[in-house]
Design an enzyme around this catalytic site. Sequence first.
Site, PDB file in Angstrom:
ATOM      1  CG  ASP A  93     -57.916  22.632 -10.740  1.00  0.00           C
ATOM      2  OD1 ASP A  93     -57.977  23.892 -12.163  1.00  0.00           O
ATOM      3  OD2 ASP A  93     -57.671  22.913 -10.664  1.00  0.00           O
ATOM      4  CD  GLU A 134     -59.089  35.518  -6.034  1.00  0.00           C
ATOM      5  OE1 GLU A 134     -58.221  35.070  -5.907  1.00  0.00           O
ATOM      6  OE2 GLU A 134     -60.577  34.609  -6.220  1.00  0.00           O
ATOM      7  N   GLY A 176     -52.970  30.504  -6.480  1.00  0.00           N
ATOM      8  CA  GLY A 176     -53.243  29.783  -5.540  1.00  0.00           C
ATOM      9  C   GLY A 176     -53.417  30.721  -4.062  1.00  0.00           C
ATOM     10  CG  HIS A 222     -59.190  28.205 -12.295  1.00  0.00           C
ATOM     11  ND1 HIS A 222     -57.654  28.617 -11.933  1.00  0.00           N
ATOM     12  CD2 HIS A 222     -59.072  29.727 -11.927  1.00  0.00           C
ATOM     13  CE1 HIS A 222     -57.301  29.231 -11.731  1.00  0.00           C
ATOM     14  NE2 HIS A 222     -58.205  30.278 -11.277  1.00  0.00           N
TER      15      HIS A 222
HETATM   16  O1  LIG Z   1     -59.479  32.516  -7.434  1.00  0.00           O
HETATM   17  C1  LIG Z   1     -58.794  31.701  -7.800  1.00  0.00           C
HETATM   18  N1  LIG Z   1     -57.646  32.370  -7.179  1.00  0.00           N
HETATM   19  C2  LIG Z   1     -56.728  31.894  -6.764  1.00  0.00           C
HETATM   20  N2  LIG Z   1     -56.306  30.462  -7.112  1.00  0.00           N
HETATM   21  C3  LIG Z   1     -57.576  30.130  -7.771  1.00  0.00           C
HETATM   22  C4  LIG Z   1     -58.619  30.645  -7.839  1.00  0.00           C
HETATM   23  N3  LIG Z   1     -59.940  29.852  -8.548  1.00  0.00           N
HETATM   24  C5  LIG Z   1     -58.365  28.784  -8.159  1.00  0.00           C
HETATM   25  N4  LIG Z   1     -56.887  28.609  -8.217  1.00  0.00           N
HETATM   26  C6  LIG Z   1     -56.086  27.323  -7.848  1.00  0.00           C
HETATM   27  O2  LIG Z   1     -55.889  27.535  -9.379  1.00  0.00           O
HETATM   28  C7  LIG Z   1     -55.558  25.995  -8.931  1.00  0.00           C
HETATM   29  C8  LIG Z   1     -55.091  26.328 -10.473  1.00  0.00           C
HETATM   30  O3  LIG Z   1     -56.762  26.281 -11.871  1.00  0.00           O
HETATM   31  C9  LIG Z   1     -56.930  25.685  -8.559  1.00  0.00           C
HETATM   32  O4  LIG Z   1     -56.496  24.069  -8.531  1.00  0.00           O
HETATM   33  C10 LIG Z   1     -56.470  26.315  -7.276  1.00  0.00           C
HETATM   34  O5  LIG Z   1     -55.602  25.647  -6.502  1.00  0.00           O
HETATM   35 ZN   LIG Z   2     -58.774  32.912 -10.464  1.00  0.00          ZN
END
Ligand SMILES: O=c1[nH]cnc2c1ncn2[C@@H]1O[C@H](CO)[C@@H](O)[C@H]1O
Ligand SMILES: [Zn+2]
Length: 390
Positions: free
Chosen positions: A30, A221, A191, A28
């Site tokens: 961010d 997950e 999310g 990601h």
């Molecule tokens: O492991 C994860 N599982 C679900 N959502 C995630 C995970 N890591 C990050 N994000 C979400 O994806 C958005 C966009 O990159 C992030 O802002 C975070 O809210």
């Molecule tokens: Zn992810």
Amino acid sequence: MTSQTAPKGTTPSSDQIRRAPKVLLHDHLDGGLRPGTIVDLAREAGYSHLPEADPDKLGIWFREAADSGSLERYLETFSHTVGVMQTRDALVRVAAECAEDLAEDGVVYAEVRYAPEQHLSGGLSLEEVVEAVNEGFREGERRARANGHRIRVGALLTAMRHAARALEIAELANRYRDLAGGGVVGFDIAGAEAGFPPTRHLDAFEYLKRENNHFTIHAGEAFGLPSIWQALQWCGADRLGHGVRIIDDIQVQADGSVKLGRLASYVRDKRIPLELCPSSNLQTGAAASYAEHPIGLLRRLHFRATVNTDNRLMSGTSMSREFEHLVEAFGYTLDDMQWFSVNAMKSAFIPFDERLAMINDVVKPGYAELKSEWLFQQTASTSGSVASEG
Ligand SMILES: O=c1[nH]cnc2c1ncn2[C@@H]1O[C@H](CO)[C@@H](O)[C@H]1O
Ligand SMILES: [Zn+2]
């Protein structure tokens, strides 16, 4: 004279792990900022909510806050990274540094995702967000090349599963594909998983299928088999983001034999790529330790498993760190690393001929070079002994 073959099963050193060509499908944007950059960007933007002002302490804060055992609390930490990524310059900088950092770590191909809808509060349009990130990736690729590294980075556009903009983001991803020199290669939803099934966004997935476009779905997950089943059989995902809970459909019997349920069989038979992220799973409670992480069994059973970082900042990790943990937990060799890297490259969303060229011209030669290093060490030591015998 005895013939020599490459020593089997040698543990790669940290330096070899770093130099090995690695392929990353789940990272990601961010979730991978440099702590120092967050501090700089917060100052420039007048963002006053950072929990720490010192970059080292801030890095530690992210790791500890994300280490919560719950995906929902893990995700709360993103408010600070997203909070400082609201201008064009900030997005260009973060994307350029992302490509640079991955290349420095020996990643040769990466698909990096982010949710454009989360970067609009400074007045940017969705298009401006995508263009800024693309520009940053190209800049990072150039800087990496100047430092002697080669990397190619493609973007995946994510829609947030609790929101209602998935179709709009899917259309955006479709408009920005096929750009010369790299662009948007696919789509994702992310999310909180529990309570937000992927079928909420069926219209987006059906649109992408009609457009012959590619997508992955975060599934399996924080929630188990029903989420994976929906992602594949209702939504038609090309890959599974995590997918680690497919393990719930695999039974290991007392005699060591293994029985796959119908869904696990389907995933393996259809070669559905699993974007596994070990460190992230330890933090959100999806796995208890590296040694117990399902990746060990999934690799043995020849699922199409890949190794990924998810969020380098929140997990204090990198592709090399992930492989170091796996080498320690499972005794993986360079051959295992190559297997994971080829799996990932086969599963990328770029065209088949380009994937094949990456495998044959970059990944395999890189591992062959590393695996041949022992030969020269051998030559150096035997030539010494021959000379002394002579
Ligand atoms: O492991 C994860 N599982 C679900 N959502 C995630 C995970 N890591 C990050 N994000 C979400 O994806 C958005 C966009 O990159 C992030 O802002 C975070 O809210
Ligand atoms: Zn992810």
